[in-house]
Design an enzyme around this catalytic site. Structure first.
Site, PDB file in Angstrom:
ATOM      1  N   TYR A  11      13.542  54.276  23.017  1.00  0.00           N
ATOM      2  CA  TYR A  11      14.977  54.292  22.671  1.00  0.00           C
ATOM      3  C   TYR A  11      15.245  55.051  21.356  1.00  0.00           C
ATOM      4  O   TYR A  11      15.867  56.116  21.346  1.00  0.00           O
ATOM      5  CB  TYR A  11      15.450  52.838  22.597  1.00  0.00           C
ATOM      6  CG  TYR A  11      16.817  52.584  22.031  1.00  0.00           C
ATOM      7  CD1 TYR A  11      17.911  53.366  22.394  1.00  0.00           C
ATOM      8  CD2 TYR A  11      17.032  51.519  21.148  1.00  0.00           C
ATOM      9  CE1 TYR A  11      19.175  53.101  21.870  1.00  0.00           C
ATOM     10  CE2 TYR A  11      18.284  51.248  20.640  1.00  0.00           C
ATOM     11  CZ  TYR A  11      19.348  52.049  21.000  1.00  0.00           C
ATOM     12  OH  TYR A  11      20.594  51.779  20.488  1.00  0.00           O
ATOM     13  N   ILE A  12      14.760  54.529  20.262  1.00  0.00           N
ATOM     14  CA  ILE A  12      15.141  55.118  18.968  1.00  0.00           C
ATOM     15  C   ILE A  12      14.443  56.472  18.766  1.00  0.00           C
ATOM     16  O   ILE A  12      15.060  57.443  18.303  1.00  0.00           O
ATOM     17  CB  ILE A  12      14.822  54.138  17.808  1.00  0.00           C
ATOM     18  CG1 ILE A  12      15.479  52.777  18.075  1.00  0.00           C
ATOM     19  CG2 ILE A  12      15.305  54.708  16.480  1.00  0.00           C
ATOM     20  CD1 ILE A  12      14.987  51.651  17.161  1.00  0.00           C
ATOM     21  N   PHE A  71       7.370  55.662  15.406  1.00  0.00           N
ATOM     22  CA  PHE A  71       8.166  54.653  16.111  1.00  0.00           C
ATOM     23  C   PHE A  71       7.334  53.859  17.117  1.00  0.00           C
ATOM     24  O   PHE A  71       7.755  52.779  17.534  1.00  0.00           O
ATOM     25  CB  PHE A  71       9.296  55.323  16.912  1.00  0.00           C
ATOM     26  CG  PHE A  71      10.312  56.031  16.077  1.00  0.00           C
ATOM     27  CD1 PHE A  71      11.431  55.358  15.610  1.00  0.00           C
ATOM     28  CD2 PHE A  71      10.163  57.367  15.741  1.00  0.00           C
ATOM     29  CE1 PHE A  71      12.380  56.007  14.834  1.00  0.00           C
ATOM     30  CE2 PHE A  71      11.101  58.026  14.963  1.00  0.00           C
ATOM     31  CZ  PHE A  71      12.212  57.347  14.510  1.00  0.00           C
ATOM     32  N   TYR A 139       4.646  39.708  16.497  1.00  0.00           N
ATOM     33  CA  TYR A 139       5.311  41.018  16.354  1.00  0.00           C
ATOM     34  C   TYR A 139       5.630  41.292  14.881  1.00  0.00           C
ATOM     35  O   TYR A 139       5.254  42.332  14.334  1.00  0.00           O
ATOM     36  CB  TYR A 139       6.591  41.049  17.202  1.00  0.00           C
ATOM     37  CG  TYR A 139       7.498  42.218  16.882  1.00  0.00           C
ATOM     38  CD1 TYR A 139       7.091  43.522  17.129  1.00  0.00           C
ATOM     39  CD2 TYR A 139       8.763  42.017  16.302  1.00  0.00           C
ATOM     40  CE1 TYR A 139       7.917  44.599  16.817  1.00  0.00           C
ATOM     41  CE2 TYR A 139       9.588  43.078  15.998  1.00  0.00           C
ATOM     42  CZ  TYR A 139       9.163  44.373  16.254  1.00  0.00           C
ATOM     43  OH  TYR A 139       9.974  45.435  15.935  1.00  0.00           O
ATOM     44  N   HIS A 188      17.394  42.887  24.564  1.00  0.00           N
ATOM     45  CA  HIS A 188      18.445  43.039  23.554  1.00  0.00           C
ATOM     46  C   HIS A 188      19.805  42.630  24.105  1.00  0.00           C
ATOM     47  O   HIS A 188      20.124  42.888  25.264  1.00  0.00           O
ATOM     48  CB  HIS A 188      18.471  44.475  23.027  1.00  0.00           C
ATOM     49  CG  HIS A 188      17.245  44.808  22.210  1.00  0.00           C
ATOM     50  ND1 HIS A 188      16.034  45.097  22.794  1.00  0.00           N
ATOM     51  CD2 HIS A 188      17.051  44.856  20.880  1.00  0.00           C
ATOM     52  CE1 HIS A 188      15.133  45.320  21.842  1.00  0.00           C
ATOM     53  NE2 HIS A 188      15.732  45.174  20.666  1.00  0.00           N
ATOM     54  N   ARG A 219      23.831  38.373  13.577  1.00  0.00           N
ATOM     55  CA  ARG A 219      22.897  39.484  13.416  1.00  0.00           C
ATOM     56  C   ARG A 219      23.615  40.705  12.842  1.00  0.00           C
ATOM     57  O   ARG A 219      24.835  40.819  12.942  1.00  0.00           O
ATOM     58  CB  ARG A 219      22.280  39.876  14.777  1.00  0.00           C
ATOM     59  CG  ARG A 219      21.406  38.789  15.383  1.00  0.00           C
ATOM     60  CD  ARG A 219      20.124  38.578  14.596  1.00  0.00           C
ATOM     61  NE  ARG A 219      19.287  37.524  15.132  1.00  0.00           N
ATOM     62  CZ  ARG A 219      19.272  36.263  14.689  1.00  0.00           C
ATOM     63  NH1 ARG A 219      20.072  35.880  13.712  1.00  0.00           N
ATOM     64  NH2 ARG A 219      18.454  35.375  15.212  1.00  0.00           N
ATOM     65  N   ARG A 280      16.134  29.472  21.190  1.00  0.00           N
ATOM     66  CA  ARG A 280      14.772  29.992  21.371  1.00  0.00           C
ATOM     67  C   ARG A 280      14.005  29.724  20.087  1.00  0.00           C
ATOM     68  O   ARG A 280      14.558  29.891  18.989  1.00  0.00           O
ATOM     69  CB  ARG A 280      14.809  31.500  21.633  1.00  0.00           C
ATOM     70  CG  ARG A 280      15.365  31.843  22.987  1.00  0.00           C
ATOM     71  CD  ARG A 280      15.368  33.320  23.213  1.00  0.00           C
ATOM     72  NE  ARG A 280      16.120  34.038  22.175  1.00  0.00           N
ATOM     73  CZ  ARG A 280      16.518  35.284  22.273  1.00  0.00           C
ATOM     74  NH1 ARG A 280      16.230  35.977  23.341  1.00  0.00           N
ATOM     75  NH2 ARG A 280      17.192  35.854  21.305  1.00  0.00           N
TER      76      ARG A 280
END
Ligand code: NAD
Length: 320
Positions: A11-12, A71, A139, A188, A219, A280
């Site tokens: 994506y980015i 990335f 992560y 997302h 967020r 979560r």
């Protein structure tokens, strides 16, 4: 410049690649295509399908790169809790292999994609860069460890120059809707909410009893085009004034999950059915950047990161 973009089929990285090419740079993209798409890579770039943990020396044979924009990485918090070793091998070892091979080939400028997940559950909002780092997922740990490895690498080789960019929530699509956000698997909120509206399915809200005005998580959303600009500014910085830099990339505005849902409804003109699920594990009430450092040191001013522009662009892309 000659630039290497890792993870440029994602994506980015694919937005970054396009922007660098539009500016007249030569771009080589590497990606193992496990989570990215070959079709996302601009045809003007040179593409090599390779894994970060492979022998990367061949990448450096034909090109002298001025900098690497790194990335490539696995990005799911949830997946990382199920298979931490996968994340440590891919993100930590893979990055180490990239940096070491680059240095052996005289490439010493790096921009590294890090994350707000390095902070864990913040005790201070908005979050400054020097906030405690207590990641709550493998992560986040994998990104923090890689940041620290870069610092070590520079201690041993002061000609290394790098910027760590800690993104908050990257989102949005190109304004004409031609490129956009797609992850494998998608975790997302914006693409998931749009998908739910398009399919007429229910959208899951995880937790409505957070310590926030409407009870859902807050967020900090940063449009991918603004994120790309932050990289261009950081790239200039590490070349003009070599050193080690670290910046949050966010807006400083907290947007709740329900506000996202309301904007998706407004932009699409359709209703979205919600279903409430428990929180979560590990989701913080608020993750909001203190962006003052990147604003003052790099003159970073987000242009596209208001919620309506973000959702409008994403909606256009999903409809294409
Ligand atoms: N999307 C966000 O909101 C967000 C937030 C904070 C940080 N980040 C970071 O930004 C970077 C890019 O994120 P994205 O949203 O574009 O993710 P993405 O999954 O769309 O892109 C990542 C790309 O890296 C490639 N890749 C992964 N491991 C690889 C390996 N070992 N070798 C070669 N290629 C590999 C994947 O195939 C994929 O194309 C990641 O490092 C991520 O941790 C993203």
């Amino acid at each position: 410049m000659n630039l290497l973009v890792t993870g440029g089929a994602g994506y980015i990285g694919s937005f970054m690649t396009k922007s660098l090419l539009d500016l007249g740079h030569n771009v080589t993209v590497i990606d193992n295509l496990k989570r990215g798409k070959r079709s996302a890579v601009d045809d003007r770039a040179t593409f090599k399908e390779i894994d970060l943990n492979d022998d990367l020396s061949e990448i450096f044979i034909d090109s002298e790169f001025d900098s690497i924009l790194h990335f490539a990485g696995l990005i799911s918090v949830e997946e990382s809790t199920k298979d931490p070793e996968l994340y440590f091998k891919n993100n930590i070892e893979g990055s180490r292999n990239l940096f070491e091979t680059a240095i052996k080939n005289n490439v010493r400028n790096f921009i590294f994609s890090s994350t707000a997940a390095v902070y864990g559950n913040p005790t201070q909002i908005p979050i400054p860069e020097d906030h405690d780092k207590k990641p709550t997922s493998p992560y986040g740990e994998s990104k923090l460890k890689t940041e620290r490895n870069l610092i070590e690498i520079r201690k041993n080789d002061p000609l290394v120059s790098f910027a760590v960019l800690r993104y908050f929530n990257a989102c949005g699509a190109s304004l004409n809707g031609e490129m956009g956000e797609s992850h494998i698997p998608e975790t997302h909120i914006i693409p998931l909410a749009i998908k739910a509206i398009m399919e007429g399915s229910e959208f899951k809200i995880f937790g409505d009893d957070y310590d926030t005005p409407d009870g859902t998580c807050l967020r900090d959303y940063i449009h991918v085009l603004d994120l790309v600009d932050a990289h261009l500014l950081a790239l200039n910085k590490i070349i003009e004034i070599p050193g080690e830099y670290c910046f949050n990339v966010g807006t400083g505005n907290g947007i709740s999950n329900l506000e996202v849902v309301e904007m998706v409804k407004k932009v699409s003109g359709k209703d979205l059915k919600l279903s409430n699920f428990p929180r979560r594990p590990g989701d913080a009430d608020r993750l909001i950047a203190d962006p003052s450092k990147i604003q003052s040191e790099l003159n970073f001013i987000p242009k596209y990161s208001d919620l309506e522009t973000i959702i409008n662009s994403a909606w256009k892309w999903h409809n294409k």
